[in-house]
Scaffold this active site. Structure first.
Site, PDB file in Angstrom:
ATOM      1  CG  ASN A   1      -0.279  -0.031   2.640  1.00 19.54           C
ATOM      2  OD1 ASN A   1       0.678   0.914   2.874  1.00 19.54           O
ATOM      3  ND2 ASN A   1      -0.106  -1.090   3.262  1.00 19.54           N
TER       4      ASN A   1
ATOM      5  CG  ASP B   1      -6.499  -6.077   6.923  1.00 18.40           C
ATOM      6  OD1 ASP B   1      -6.214  -6.110   7.846  1.00 18.40           O
ATOM      7  OD2 ASP B   1      -6.920  -4.873   6.357  1.00 18.40           O
TER       8      ASP B   1
ATOM      9  CE  LYS C   1       9.713 -10.633 -13.635  1.00 21.25           C
ATOM     10  NZ  LYS C   1      10.388  -9.980 -14.677  1.00 21.25           N
TER      11      LYS C   1
ATOM     12  CG  PHE D   1      -2.937   5.980  13.470  1.00 20.77           C
ATOM     13  CD1 PHE D   1      -2.228   5.940  14.542  1.00 20.77           C
ATOM     14  CD2 PHE D   1      -2.948   7.094  12.628  1.00 20.77           C
ATOM     15  CE1 PHE D   1      -1.633   7.084  15.058  1.00 20.77           C
ATOM     16  CE2 PHE D   1      -2.150   8.276  13.002  1.00 20.77           C
ATOM     17  CZ  PHE D   1      -1.529   8.278  14.272  1.00 20.77           C
TER      18      PHE D   1
ATOM     19  CE  LYS E   1     -11.006  -0.362  10.775  1.00 23.59           C
ATOM     20  NZ  LYS E   1     -10.642   0.186   9.716  1.00 23.59           N
TER      21      LYS E   1
ATOM     22  CE  LYS F   1      -8.454  -3.798  14.370  1.00 16.57           C
ATOM     23  NZ  LYS F   1      -7.281  -3.601  13.408  1.00 16.57           N
TER      24      LYS F   1
HETATM   25  O1  PMT Z   1       2.598   6.140   6.424  1.00 20.18           O
HETATM   26  P1  PMT Z   1       1.884   7.763   6.155  1.00 20.18           P
HETATM   27  O2  PMT Z   1       2.080   7.807   4.684  1.00 20.18           O
HETATM   28  O3  PMT Z   1       2.127   8.817   6.814  1.00 20.18           O
HETATM   29  O4  PMT Z   1       0.347   7.473   6.248  1.00 20.18           O
HETATM   30  C1  PMT Z   1      -0.291   7.211   7.433  1.00 20.18           C
HETATM   31  C2  PMT Z   1      -1.692   6.254   7.324  1.00 20.18           C
HETATM   32  C3  PMT Z   1      -2.465   7.000   6.462  1.00 20.18           C
HETATM   33  C4  PMT Z   1      -1.074   4.976   6.827  1.00 20.18           C
HETATM   34  C5  PMT Z   1      -1.984   6.403   9.148  1.00 20.18           C
HETATM   35  O5  PMT Z   1      -2.298   7.644   8.998  1.00 20.18           O
HETATM   36  C6  PMT Z   1      -3.097   5.325   8.895  1.00 20.18           C
HETATM   37  O6  PMT Z   1      -4.393   5.591   8.792  1.00 20.18           O
HETATM   38  N1  PMT Z   1      -2.681   3.951   9.557  1.00 20.18           N
HETATM   39  C7  PMT Z   1      -3.523   2.915   9.635  1.00 20.18           C
HETATM   40  C8  PMT Z   1      -4.044   2.585   8.392  1.00 20.18           C
HETATM   41  C9  PMT Z   1      -4.962   1.117   8.354  1.00 20.18           C
HETATM   42  O7  PMT Z   1      -4.162   0.108   8.067  1.00 20.18           O
HETATM   43  O8  PMT Z   1      -5.873   1.094   9.247  1.00 20.18           O
HETATM   44  P2  PMT Z   1      -6.939  -0.336   9.526  1.00 20.18           P
HETATM   45  O9  PMT Z   1      -7.943   0.154   9.668  1.00 20.18           O
HETATM   46  O10 PMT Z   1      -6.409  -1.548   8.569  1.00 20.18           O
HETATM   47  O11 PMT Z   1      -6.263  -1.101  10.969  1.00 20.18           O
HETATM   48  C10 PMT Z   1      -6.752  -0.282  12.148  1.00 20.18           C
HETATM   49  C11 PMT Z   1      -5.572  -0.608  13.145  1.00 20.18           C
HETATM   50  O12 PMT Z   1      -5.024  -1.909  13.507  1.00 20.18           O
HETATM   51  C12 PMT Z   1      -4.072   0.066  12.832  1.00 20.18           C
HETATM   52  O13 PMT Z   1      -3.608   0.694  13.761  1.00 20.18           O
HETATM   53  C13 PMT Z   1      -3.269  -0.968  12.207  1.00 20.18           C
HETATM   54  O14 PMT Z   1      -1.826  -0.684  12.466  1.00 20.18           O
HETATM   55  C14 PMT Z   1      -3.754  -2.221  12.701  1.00 20.18           C
HETATM   56  N2  PMT Z   1      -3.803  -3.296  12.311  1.00 20.18           N
HETATM   57  C15 PMT Z   1      -4.272  -3.486  11.215  1.00 20.18           C
HETATM   58  C16 PMT Z   1      -4.330  -4.794  10.429  1.00 20.18           C
HETATM   59  C17 PMT Z   1      -3.507  -5.968  10.826  1.00 20.18           C
HETATM   60  N3  PMT Z   1      -3.317  -6.774  10.423  1.00 20.18           N
HETATM   61  N4  PMT Z   1      -2.875  -5.599  11.916  1.00 20.18           N
HETATM   62  C18 PMT Z   1      -2.987  -4.609  12.921  1.00 20.18           C
HETATM   63  O15 PMT Z   1      -2.302  -4.383  13.772  1.00 20.18           O
END
Ligand code: PMT
Length: 404
Positions: free
Chosen positions: A212, A281, A291, A325, A339, A343
């Site tokens: 991403n 995810d 490859k 985040f 979330k 979580k």
């Molecule tokens: O790096 P930058 O360019 O500055 O961009 C910042 C950002 C946009 C990436 C950041 O602000 C942000 O939003 N990060 C979280 C993005 C995200 O993947 O959110 P989520 O809704 O998928 O996950 C929610 C939370 O669970 C996050 O804290 C994530 O780290 C955590 N997570 C998600 C999936 C996973 N398999 N394990 C996790 O721990």
């Protein structure tokens, strides 16, 4: 500076570049923000703006030479270095960056910069090719590693006629960085903060991956700000082009599984976990060791689910302050709040990533800070400012715990 001892004191260093005229504007802005300002110039800087201009603006003598008789009872560069609460160099040429990186001190400005114990904020300005040269970037990295704050140059039309990176940053941004250093507290001294940053890459074959657009900027800004406030910081980051932030243990990983292992290994020693990482995810169910040839491309890439690191740690009810985040495109607050609940987080920072100008990879973002019983909408802010705002809230959450 002696006549206004109550005001925080900024020593503005000016070097020989066309951006020197903007440091006049900076001096004025800092004065309006309540700082007492003195100026030190290189000989080259005096070719662009006269010392008299700064003397008139500041009402203070301007230091331009190690040999001038300043009628000071003490060695002048040492007294200037000691008086300053913050020293800044605006604009800063490639030459002066190189000198500072190598500890050279052969004029009033570089001698003072070497002598000072105050935080140093540098705003470089130069031709794009000079800025991008490996040697300049190595010098910048060496200074960063010693704690120097850089206000990165912007992109635009340069004095030499080129268009590109190298323009002096906006004066207001430079003033913000100086102000942040002057007012920075050590409110996170001794707190152990674990931060994740960037996106993960899930390999399909040796050259292809699912990933991403996370740049790591948000996580790096938080990690560095926490370290500057006295925290012991570990930063676990996915692939990014960013250099190591000041004062942090940096662990570079690639996949979600590697990120999970690195986070778990450090979690028990943490007081706070801040997960800005965009963790994939899903990962390809199989990895092709060779490859994949174009004509052998599969119709579909089967995926399997990655573990949710934050949810797993939320389950533990460990007492570690958990901050997630959430990148959302619809019902930003509602989805983020869900979330937070699912979580078992203490706080979630929600960002609306439907606007491509904000969020992934950008300098600024607009976030909501959500806790189980409150929510706050912040305006569009530089990611470094968001880091400060977030850590202010973290510090105030931790204080009562420390007092118990
Ligand atoms: O790096 P930058 O360019 O500055 O961009 C910042 C950002 C946009 C990436 C950041 O602000 C942000 O939003 N990060 C979280 C993005 C995200 O993947 O959110 P989520 O809704 O998928 O996950 C929610 C939370 O669970 C996050 O804290 C994530 O780290 C955590 N997570 C998600 C999936 C996973 N398999 N394990 C996790 O721990």
């Amino acid at each position: 500076m002696s006549q206004t001892p109550d005001k925080p004191r900024v020593l503005v260093g000016v070097t020989g570049g066309i951006g020197a005229y903007k440091s006049c504007e900076l001096v004025r802005l800092l004065q309006r923000r309540g700082f007492s300002v003195k100026v030190v110039m290189t000989e080259a800087a005096t070719r662009f703006v006269s010392a008299l201009t700064f003397r008139t603006l500041t009402g203070e003598p301007v230091a331009t030479s190690l040999w001038a008789d300043e009628a000071e009872s003490r060695v002048h560069h040492v007294s200037l270095a000691e008086e300053a609460d913050v020293m800044t160099i605006v604009p800063c040429t490639a030459n002066v960056i190189a000198k500072l990186a190598h500890g050279r001190a052969d004029d009033m400005l570089t001698t003072t910069a070497l002598a000072t114990e105050a935080p140093l904020v540098i705003a470089p300005a130069m031709n794009t090719h000079m800025w991008r040269k490996d040697v300049t970037q190595r010098n910048v990295a060496a200074l960063r590693a010693r704690g120097v704050v850089f206000v990165e140059p912007g992109t635009g039309e340069l004095a030499c006629g080129d268009v590109g990176e190298g323009r002096l940053a906006d004066v207001a941004l430079i003033a913000d960085a100086i102000e942040a250093e002057a007012r920075r507290s050590r409110d996170l001294a001794g707190v152990r903060v674990l931060v994740t940053a960037g996106g993960t890459e899930e390999p399909i074959d040796p050259v292809r991956f699912i990933g991403n657009r996370s740049s790591g900027k948000t996580g790096f800004a938080i990690a560095e700000e926490a370290a500057r406030r006295g925290a012991r910081v570990s930063l676990v980051t996915g692939p990014t082009h960013l250099g190591d932030p000041y004062g942090c243990e940096v662990v570079r990983v690639r996949t979600a599984l590697e990120m999970r292992a690195a986070v778990l290994a450090r979690f028990d020693a943490a007081d706070v976990l801040i997960m800005t990482a965009a963790v994939a995810d899903f990962r390809p169910a199989a990895f092709a060791a060779e490859k994949i040839k174009k004509h052998e491309a599969p119709d579909a890439v089967p995926l399997e689910r990655n573990p949710d690191i934050l949810a797993e740690l939320g389950e533990r009810q460990s007492g570690v302050l958990l901050i997630g985040f959430a990148a959302e495109t619809t019902d930003v607050v509602g989805n983020a709040r869900e979330k937070l609940r699912a979580k078992r987080l203490d706080m979630v920072v929600a960002n609306d990533v439907s606007d491509p100008a904000l969020g992934f990879g950008t300098e600024a973002n607009r976030v909501h800070i959500i806790t189980p019983d409150a929510e706050e909408a912040l305006p569009v802010l530089d990611k470094r400012v968001i880091a400060r705002e977030l850590l202010d809230r973290v510090a105030s959450r931790l204080t009562p715990q420390k007092e118990r």
